[in-house]
Design an enzyme around this catalytic site. Structure first.
Site, mmCIF file in Angstrom:
data_model
loop_
_atom_site.group_PDB
_atom_site.id
_atom_site.type_symbol
_atom_site.label_atom_id
_atom_site.label_comp_id
_atom_site.label_asym_id
_atom_site.label_seq_id
_atom_site.Cartn_x
_atom_site.Cartn_y
_atom_site.Cartn_z
ATOM 1 C CB VAL B 64 -1.147 -0.287 0.979
ATOM 2 C CG1 VAL B 64 -0.371 0.125 2.526
ATOM 3 C CG2 VAL B 64 -2.433 0.984 0.432
ATOM 4 C CB CYS B 65 3.498 2.511 1.944
ATOM 5 S SG CYS B 65 2.578 2.851 3.877
ATOM 6 C CB SER B 66 5.489 1.938 -2.866
ATOM 7 O OG SER B 66 5.226 0.023 -2.895
#
Lengths: 172, 174
Positions: B64-66
């Protein structure tokens, strides 16, 4: 090659040597686990290199993915208005595992903020704008995930551990 | 032996073809019709008069974060400023897209280039035959339906959004 836009100025939160030759800018999200993992490594970098580096933090909250990210960023900025940005920044990462609605005021109390001022500052448009301007600067600078690092204005393609390694090699 | 060298030659030609295959600035964006949901189809030509961003990507469900789509999801108001609509496109099915959109709370359409598989990605020259997925490629299409900017990213690298915004800014100056 992506570069930092705009460059670091007096509106940024800066730690370390002001005349340092190495400037590190992190775009981070207080609820992002990868940023949480990077936090102790950045502390180690700051301890190891001291005044040789200047460390800057800009907000990049992914608020659709992380429900507390934006509020956390507002809290850090509000603490900044009482001269305690870094205390709140550190407290947020150290307590990332228990982020919740009531954590922000608890941390504000722990680091000794004027609670009423903290609460009203968190609601200010100017506080929100600071976070949004940081976010927009991230987009314009080519941030593609968090944490993203810029070294002397140029995007560093790697994690905090890679950054540490690179700094060790370049200061040898 | 003869056969081998013949194949090698074919491979080389095919390789060169692939390199020059991606549609670039100035080309007319080929029209398409793809499902955004099980019962909603999106036609590119219906968006004439608006700027359109097409973000081809390999697959739903990356970390998710990237994640590229998660990033664009946070940027919709910036795209809106430039009167631009974004679509994500991959070969995943509508049901997969639906689950992904719900899980990540995405507020823009993901199009399913599912049947025939990768047809639109191929038309835009951004289909990876070997893995059977779209490549990570961006197109900014102007209000007249012409490609104003395109970019092919290494598959493992999320290209961010600075290039898209620069292209939209350029268009707004016209």
């Amino acid at each position: 090659m992506s570069t930092l836009k705009p460059t670091v100025s007096e509106i940024d939160h800066v730690q370390g040597g002001n005349s340092a030759s190495i400037e590190i800018v992190e775009f981070g999200d207080y609820q992002c686990p990868y940023c949480g993992n990077a936090y102790p490594i950045l502390k180690e970098i700051e301890e190891t290199f001291g005044d040789q580096i200047k460390f800057v933090f800009r907000n990049f909250p992914l608020q659709e993915s992380h429900e507390f990210a934006f509020r956390a960023a507002l809290s850090a900025e509000s603490a900044g208005l009482q001269g305690k940005f870094w205390e709140m920044h550190d407290a947020l990462y150290e307590n990332q595992y228990r982020l919740a609605d009531d954590l922000f005021e608890e941390l504000a109390e722990t680091i000794g903020l004027d609670l009423e001022k903290f609460k009203s500052d968190s609601e200010l448009d100017s506080t929100k704008e600071k976070v949004e301007n940081d976010f927009e600067s991230g987009i314009r600078s080519g941030v593609n995930g968090t944490p993203s690092f810029y070294v002397n204005g140029t995007k560093f393609d790697g994690e905090a551990t890679d950054l540490y390694q690179m700094l060790k090699e370049s200061t040898e | 032996m003869t056969n081998n060298s013949h194949y090698a030659l074919l491979d080389k030609k095919d390789f060169i073809f692939k390199l020059h295959n991606m549609l670039e600035k100035g080309a007319t964006a080929p029209d398409f019709e793809l499902n955004a949901t099980p019962d909603q189809k999106i036609k590119l030509k219906d968006f004439k008069g608006k700027n359109v961003i097409l973000a081809f990507y390999p697959a739903d469900w990356s970390p998710v974060c990237s994640d590229q789509m998660a990033l664009y999801n946070e940027m919709l108001k910036y795209f809106g400023k430039y009167d631009a609509q974004i679509f994500g496109i991959s070969v995943d099915s509508v049901w997969c897209h639906l689950a992904f959109e719900q899980d990540r709370k995405l507020h823009f359409p993901l199009l399913a280039d599912f049947e025939p598989k990768g047809k639109v990605s191929k038309t835009y020259g951004v289909y990876d035959d070997e893995v059977g997925e779209s490549k990570r490629a961006l197109f900014v299409i102007d209000k007249e339906g012409k490609i104003a900017w395109s970019y092919l990213s290494p598959t493992a690298v999320n290209p961010g959004a600075d290039g898209i915004l620069d292209a939209l800014e350029e268009l707004s100056k016209k």
